[in-house]
Structures are given as C-alpha cells and as structure tokens.
Scaffold this motif. Structure first.
Motif, PDB file in Angstrom:
ATOM      1  N   GLN A   1      18.537   8.212  76.102  1.00  0.00           N
ATOM      2  CA  GLN A   1      18.576   7.806  77.393  1.00  0.00           C
ATOM      3  C   GLN A   1      17.243   7.237  77.733  1.00  0.00           C
ATOM      4  O   GLN A   1      16.082   7.357  77.309  1.00  0.00           O
ATOM      5  CB  GLN A   1      18.604   9.221  78.205  1.00  0.00           C
ATOM      6  CG  GLN A   1      19.859  10.081  78.052  1.00  0.00           C
ATOM      7  CD  GLN A   1      19.816  11.538  78.804  1.00  0.00           C
ATOM      8  OE1 GLN A   1      18.656  11.918  79.203  1.00  0.00           O
ATOM      9  NE2 GLN A   1      20.529  12.075  78.757  1.00  0.00           N
ATOM     10  N   GLY A   2      17.415   6.324  78.778  1.00  0.00           N
ATOM     11  CA  GLY A   2      16.236   5.248  79.224  1.00  0.00           C
ATOM     12  C   GLY A   2      15.829   4.173  78.366  1.00  0.00           C
ATOM     13  O   GLY A   2      14.907   3.676  78.748  1.00  0.00           O
ATOM     14  N   VAL A   3      16.637   4.250  77.169  1.00  0.00           N
ATOM     15  CA  VAL A   3      16.280   3.020  76.335  1.00  0.00           C
ATOM     16  C   VAL A   3      16.872   1.741  76.706  1.00  0.00           C
ATOM     17  O   VAL A   3      18.042   1.773  77.077  1.00  0.00           O
ATOM     18  CB  VAL A   3      16.673   3.504  74.948  1.00  0.00           C
ATOM     19  CG1 VAL A   3      16.666   2.238  74.085  1.00  0.00           C
ATOM     20  CG2 VAL A   3      15.578   4.518  74.400  1.00  0.00           C
ATOM     21  N   GLN A   4      16.197   0.819  76.860  1.00  0.00           N
ATOM     22  CA  GLN A   4      16.800  -0.826  77.107  1.00  0.00           C
ATOM     23  C   GLN A   4      17.474  -1.209  75.796  1.00  0.00           C
ATOM     24  O   GLN A   4      18.702  -1.815  76.024  1.00  0.00           O
ATOM     25  CB  GLN A   4      15.659  -1.681  77.573  1.00  0.00           C
ATOM     26  CG  GLN A   4      16.282  -2.803  78.152  1.00  0.00           C
ATOM     27  CD  GLN A   4      15.296  -3.655  78.910  1.00  0.00           C
ATOM     28  OE1 GLN A   4      14.258  -3.073  79.314  1.00  0.00           O
ATOM     29  NE2 GLN A   4      15.469  -4.883  78.796  1.00  0.00           N
ATOM     30  N   LEU A   5      17.030  -1.174  74.752  1.00  0.00           N
ATOM     31  CA  LEU A   5      17.696  -1.552  73.519  1.00  0.00           C
ATOM     32  C   LEU A   5      17.325  -0.709  72.452  1.00  0.00           C
ATOM     33  O   LEU A   5      16.482   0.174  72.252  1.00  0.00           O
ATOM     34  CB  LEU A   5      16.848  -2.895  73.025  1.00  0.00           C
ATOM     35  CG  LEU A   5      17.237  -4.293  73.710  1.00  0.00           C
ATOM     36  CD1 LEU A   5      16.499  -5.367  72.740  1.00  0.00           C
ATOM     37  CD2 LEU A   5      18.828  -4.456  73.771  1.00  0.00           C
ATOM     38  N   ALA A   6      18.649  -0.473  71.611  1.00  0.00           N
ATOM     39  CA  ALA A   6      18.711   0.400  70.504  1.00  0.00           C
ATOM     40  C   ALA A   6      18.934  -0.500  69.039  1.00  0.00           C
ATOM     41  O   ALA A   6      19.851  -1.211  69.308  1.00  0.00           O
ATOM     42  CB  ALA A   6      19.641   1.512  70.814  1.00  0.00           C
ATOM     43  N   PHE A   7      18.425  -0.229  68.063  1.00  0.00           N
ATOM     44  CA  PHE A   7      18.447  -0.750  66.863  1.00  0.00           C
ATOM     45  C   PHE A   7      18.873   0.389  65.738  1.00  0.00           C
ATOM     46  O   PHE A   7      18.099   1.253  65.563  1.00  0.00           O
ATOM     47  CB  PHE A   7      17.276  -1.601  66.259  1.00  0.00           C
ATOM     48  CG  PHE A   7      16.812  -2.506  67.293  1.00  0.00           C
ATOM     49  CD1 PHE A   7      17.147  -3.917  67.196  1.00  0.00           C
ATOM     50  CD2 PHE A   7      15.859  -2.018  68.299  1.00  0.00           C
ATOM     51  CE1 PHE A   7      16.533  -4.733  68.115  1.00  0.00           C
ATOM     52  CE2 PHE A   7      15.360  -3.043  69.449  1.00  0.00           C
ATOM     53  CZ  PHE A   7      15.621  -4.517  69.276  1.00  0.00           C
ATOM     54  N   GLY A   8      20.031   0.181  65.298  1.00  0.00           N
ATOM     55  CA  GLY A   8      20.592   0.910  64.346  1.00  0.00           C
ATOM     56  C   GLY A   8      20.157   0.539  62.987  1.00  0.00           C
ATOM     57  O   GLY A   8      20.582  -0.330  62.675  1.00  0.00           O
ATOM     58  N   ALA A   9      19.185   1.291  62.158  1.00  0.00           N
ATOM     59  CA  ALA A   9      18.906   0.946  60.793  1.00  0.00           C
ATOM     60  C   ALA A   9      19.940   1.200  59.890  1.00  0.00           C
ATOM     61  O   ALA A   9      20.434   2.370  59.784  1.00  0.00           O
ATOM     62  CB  ALA A   9      17.631   1.484  60.438  1.00  0.00           C
ATOM     63  N   SER A  10      20.194   0.215  58.952  1.00  0.00           N
ATOM     64  CA  SER A  10      21.360   0.737  57.754  1.00  0.00           C
ATOM     65  C   SER A  10      21.090  -0.198  56.732  1.00  0.00           C
ATOM     66  O   SER A  10      20.657  -1.414  57.045  1.00  0.00           O
ATOM     67  CB  SER A  10      22.691   0.427  58.481  1.00  0.00           C
ATOM     68  OG  SER A  10      23.654   0.589  57.469  1.00  0.00           O
ATOM     69  N   ALA A  11      21.116   0.179  55.459  1.00  0.00           N
ATOM     70  CA  ALA A  11      21.399  -0.602  54.185  1.00  0.00           C
ATOM     71  C   ALA A  11      22.588  -1.183  54.076  1.00  0.00           C
ATOM     72  O   ALA A  11      22.403  -2.032  53.220  1.00  0.00           O
ATOM     73  CB  ALA A  11      20.725   0.445  53.015  1.00  0.00           C
TER      74      ALA A  11
END
Length: 257
Positions: free
Chosen positions: A80-90
């Motif tokens: 909530q309130g985040v402009q960009l989200a980066f999902g970390a994955s191998a």
C-alpha cells in the motif's frame, strides 16, 4: 573512519518486504544487512515466527530496524502506498515479466523516489524454499534478479537482500559513500605534472638519470604511475620522498614544489 558520513534520505523510502519467511534468523540477518546499507523499512508478510529471540540475536546492532518492522497479513497490504514494486527472484519465469538485474533495479528505485518526495518503492522477497508465486509477482512492476552462476543461482535470502541493499546504497549520490574512507580523491592532471617534473629533477640530482641517454625513461615512468591512478595523498607521499632524497644529497627542491 569515514568523515562527514551521511545517508541519502531517499534510502528511507525503500521498503524491504519479506513474504512468509520461515526462519526467524533470516529476518534478523536481513535487518542487519539493511542497516549496514542505510535501509530502515522492513515489512513482514505472515512470518512463521516473529518476534523471536533468534531474530534479535542475528540482528546484532540492528535492533531498531527489527523492532520497527511492520507485520501485515497480505502482500497487497505490504505494498500500500508504493509507486513501484520489484519482485526478487532467482528464477526467470516462462511468463514474460519486465525484467531488471539488481543494479538496474537499484538505479530505477533511487530515480523513482528522487523524482517525487512522496514516492516509495518496495523490494519484495519470497519464501526461502519456493520464492514468490506467480500471483505475487503479478503485484510487482518488475521481476528483479541477481546475475549469478546459471547452474547454481539460488542465494540465501539474507544474502540476496544484502546484494540489493548494497546496490541501492551505491546508486545514491552521497559523496562520502563513493569517495571517502578507503578511497581518496584522485590527483588532478596539474598535480601529476608537478610530480613528474619533481621526479625528473630528483633523478638527475641523485645522478640516476642522464636526460641525453634516457629519452624514453620518463615516458615509461608516466605509464607506470598513470596505471596506479595516484590519489592526492599518494602524490604528497611520493613528493615527500623525493624532497627528502634531494636534501640528503644536498640539493634544494624549492624549484620542484
């Protein structure tokens, strides 16, 4: 000791989000990794065991980051309130998500929070054994990964967070991060020319160099010291050695200063 050290305030706008972390020691280790690199926002989505003495022990001197961690029940709430989200994955999935490596992720994260004072970004990390699900990655704008050995790409989650946090710190513009402490200001061209003139004269004063017979010698010296990328303090040390040598043989070095 690093003098005048300060953190870029943009780092405070980066959330580390951990989804269903199973081992409390990893949570503590991540809190420590975050504080090492100037990050402070930790959000835990359904952690298996928290709070925990194990987490506190692993956090060491990062108890403030650990104690301020926010616990939520869903990834949607964590973002909530985040402009960009980066999902970390191998794992680079079969479904085509926009992908960034860890350095590109850090650069975009810092750029985003720098453009809008109210913006925040999130770096999202999944479970130790299975990572993020496709449904969870659907909530992220980018899939972010750490380039590694393709035959063994899995990192411990605290190590992965450490790498991302490090790249975020290095993406800041704080001079004390990049040029203080163990790294010093490189010598300017004027300072280098002063050193080369001093070296040329000192080598003649001690009768090591005969200019008429060693036309290429100073060119080789320039190549040697240019490869070393001398900093200001190193120039001062070398010129001090040259001056002391000249005094020892009874030659004034005032024209070389």
């Amino acid at each position: 000791m690093i003098e005048d050290y300060r953190l870029d305030p943009k780092l405070a706008k980066i959330r580390i989000v951990l989804v269903e972390t199973s081992h409390p020691g990893n949570i503590g280790g991540i809190a420590r990794a975050m504080k090492n690199m100037g990050l402070s926002q930790l959000v835990l989505v359904n952690p298996k065991e928290y709070p925990s003495q194990v987490a506190s022990a692993r956090a060491s001197s990062a108890a403030d980051v650990l104690n301020d961690a926010k616990v939520v029940s869903s990834l949607e709430e964590a973002l909530q309130g985040v402009q960009l989200a980066f999902g970390a994955s191998a794992r680079l999935r079969k479904v085509s998500w926009p992908q960034l490596d860890v350095r590109q992720t850090a650069e975009l994260a810092l750029q985003t929070v720098g453009q809008d004072e109210d913006a925040e970004v999130a770096l999202v990390f999944g479970r130790e054994d299975s990572g993020l699900s496709n449904a969870e990655l659907d909530l992220c704008n980018y899939l972010s990964h750490i380039p590694s050995n393709p035959t063994y790409s899995s990192l411990n989650i605290s190590a992965a967070v450490q790498v991302f946090a490090y790249e975020c710190l290095m993406a800041t513009e704080i001079k004390s991060v990049h040029s203080s402490g163990y790294r010093h200001q490189l010598a300017t061209s004027d300072q280098l020319e002063g050193f080369y003139d001093h070296l040329f004269q000192a080598l003649q004063d001690v009768e090591f160099l005969d200019p008429s017979k060693n036309a290429r010698f100073m060119r080789r010296m320039r190549r040697l010291f240019n490869r070393a990328q001398l900093d200001v303090k190193e120039i001062d040390i070398l010129r001090g050695v040259l001056s002391a040598t000249q005094r020892k043989v009874g030659v004034s070095n005032k024209d070389s200063d």
